[in-house]
Motif scaffolding. Sequence first.
Motif, PDB file in Angstrom:
ATOM      1  N   LEU A 134      43.546  38.274  43.558  1.00  6.78           N
ATOM      2  CA  LEU A 134      44.928  38.424  44.002  1.00  6.78           C
ATOM      3  C   LEU A 134      45.450  37.056  44.392  1.00  6.78           C
ATOM      4  O   LEU A 134      44.748  36.270  45.023  1.00  6.78           O
ATOM      5  CB  LEU A 134      44.985  39.369  45.203  1.00  6.78           C
ATOM      6  N   MET A 143      41.559  45.055  42.772  1.00 14.26           N
ATOM      7  CA  MET A 143      42.413  44.475  41.741  1.00 14.26           C
ATOM      8  C   MET A 143      42.226  45.149  40.389  1.00 14.26           C
ATOM      9  O   MET A 143      43.141  45.185  39.589  1.00 14.26           O
ATOM     10  CB  MET A 143      42.179  42.971  41.636  1.00 14.26           C
ATOM     11  N   ILE A 167      50.278  39.286  40.991  1.00 14.16           N
ATOM     12  CA  ILE A 167      49.206  40.100  40.424  1.00 14.16           C
ATOM     13  C   ILE A 167      49.148  39.901  38.916  1.00 14.16           C
ATOM     14  O   ILE A 167      49.931  39.148  38.353  1.00 14.16           O
ATOM     15  CB  ILE A 167      49.391  41.594  40.758  1.00 14.16           C
TER      16      ILE A 167
END
Lengths: 184, 439
Positions: free
Chosen positions: B53, B434, B71
């Motif tokens: 991130l 993520m 992102i």
Amino acid sequence: MGLEEKLPSGILLTTVEKLAGYSRKTSLWPATFGLACCAIEMMATGAGRFDLARFGMEVFRASPRQADLMIVAGRVSQKMAPVLRQIYDQMASPKWVLAMGVCASSGGMFNNYAIVQGVDHVVPVDMYLPGCPPRPEMLIDAILKLQEKIQNEKMGSAKREEIVLNEEFARKELPLLERKGLLA
Amino acid sequence: MTTDYAPSIETTEGTVFNLSGGDWESLVTGVEGEQERIVVNMGPQHPSTHGVLRLILELDGETVVQVRPGIGYLHTGIEKNLEFRNWVQGVTFVTRMDYLSPFFNETVYCMGVEKLLGISDQVPERAKTLRILMMELNRISSHLVALATGGMELGALTAMTFGFRDRELILDIFEMVTGLRMNHAYVRPGGVSCDLPPGAVEKIRATVKHLRKSTQDNVNILVGNQIWLGRTKGVGYLDLQGCLALGVTGPVLRATGVPWDLRKTQPYLGYERYEFEVQTQDTCDAYGRFLIRLGEIAESLNLVDQALDFLEPGPVMIEDKSIAWPAQLALGADGLGNSQEHIAKIMSQSMEALIHHFKLVTEGFQVPRGQVYTAVESPRGELGAFVVSDDSTRPYRVHFRDPSFSNLQATPAVGEGGQIADLIAALASLDPVMGGVDR
């Protein structure tokens, strides 16, 4: 030689290359380059049960400047590739790269627009580790094999010669499309 | 000309408006005279951002004035890949989305496919219970990683060691049942891929008993610990209004005192039979979320025990042979799962069985035209799958509503106005993965 017999006890002889290789391999500091699923297995390898500390490897460094091994753990996206290269460039030589998992090695099951088809497109890789994700034991095995490689690495003029030889070999290699393998 | 419009110049052709770059002066005038602010990039390669991130921080000294999450560094194109594989193969892809909660991804996807096929009520009871069993074990392992990495980020390395130590025990069960430690592809449309191996029930019971004790280590070391309280209490404040506005679910929402848990509010797979308490806190902060995760680990251990009680002998795959894969899968000593009996049948007795097997495995089954949304309560919140079919053997579109993604948009809300160090604690309490955010 005869030299060995004349030495007092407690003295061992070796080459500078081997000594340097020995010290390098036993104090590998990996950079934390966790990307995806493999990163969790990498963390598990560092944790209690598998305990990477047994091999002098537990010092995962947050800064690439302090690390000499980059474990690329997970899928490398096109967006991440420049970042990965920058981290690699920031590491001080001598440095090694371990492609952990099939995604880092070859793109794996994600043969699509988003994933770099093998991290060797971006950085030179010293050790490929298949698996999705590889078990912690496999990572330890890959690291031990890499340590063996580091132990036998050449130095100085021998290293330069080796680089030239490798370069020549690579230049003679046919592009992938033209390789016929057993069909030749 | 009035000055209401963009800057303009008069030419012989008429008035020409200059639309580019004109806003810079007005932007800069406000900033002048204020204290110096610096913009710092944090990530994507950073040890304490929970994966790749990227955070772009605007700092006034140590105070975070503005956070912008960046992102896409782990975008894998999984949803696109799904459109080129048949419905069963899709499971192997979705399991890799949020890699800390694979069973939830698989289950929600399979529930969607089953709903489209109209076979939701034909899924065997044992398969449903097995799904719940694996999901609850998975919830524990996921929360343990959340505690482990969250602890590590705040410097509590012992919490990490404890978390990973206990997680290994759960992974042992996963490996025994599915053959893999992660990325299992265990849940399939119509049921699950294989039944529990001999001795699994006893092993799970023993592990649950052990975990009841060993997970207390993290409770003992962190609950009420002054350092931990100092780092997490009042940090990452997000109240109910903020949660609702940002679509935040899971432990973050429950930390505002709302007992919103899909297992209770819209039960699926027979959760209504199970007895458990929805964990809530009313502190709205990182400490509350931490307590909720601890509470949910304890509740999930009870749920695993209940699921084992509900387990009754029976099939684990749907009867319908046009959906269930023909082979009876079983984990052999060599790790491969084909039944010798079935291979003997298709190779030497029945040509039709061979053709059917080949068609079903290579081409797959057709799913009727339609679209459906299914949701489960994952460790991070509402995990939803939007599945669209155009009457073919492959998905037309599969979209995941991943709680990590929705919760991550609360980063500015929980981080701005605090210190940089608190931002890490706040982010760890959101627990984004993520792999789920970027997919």
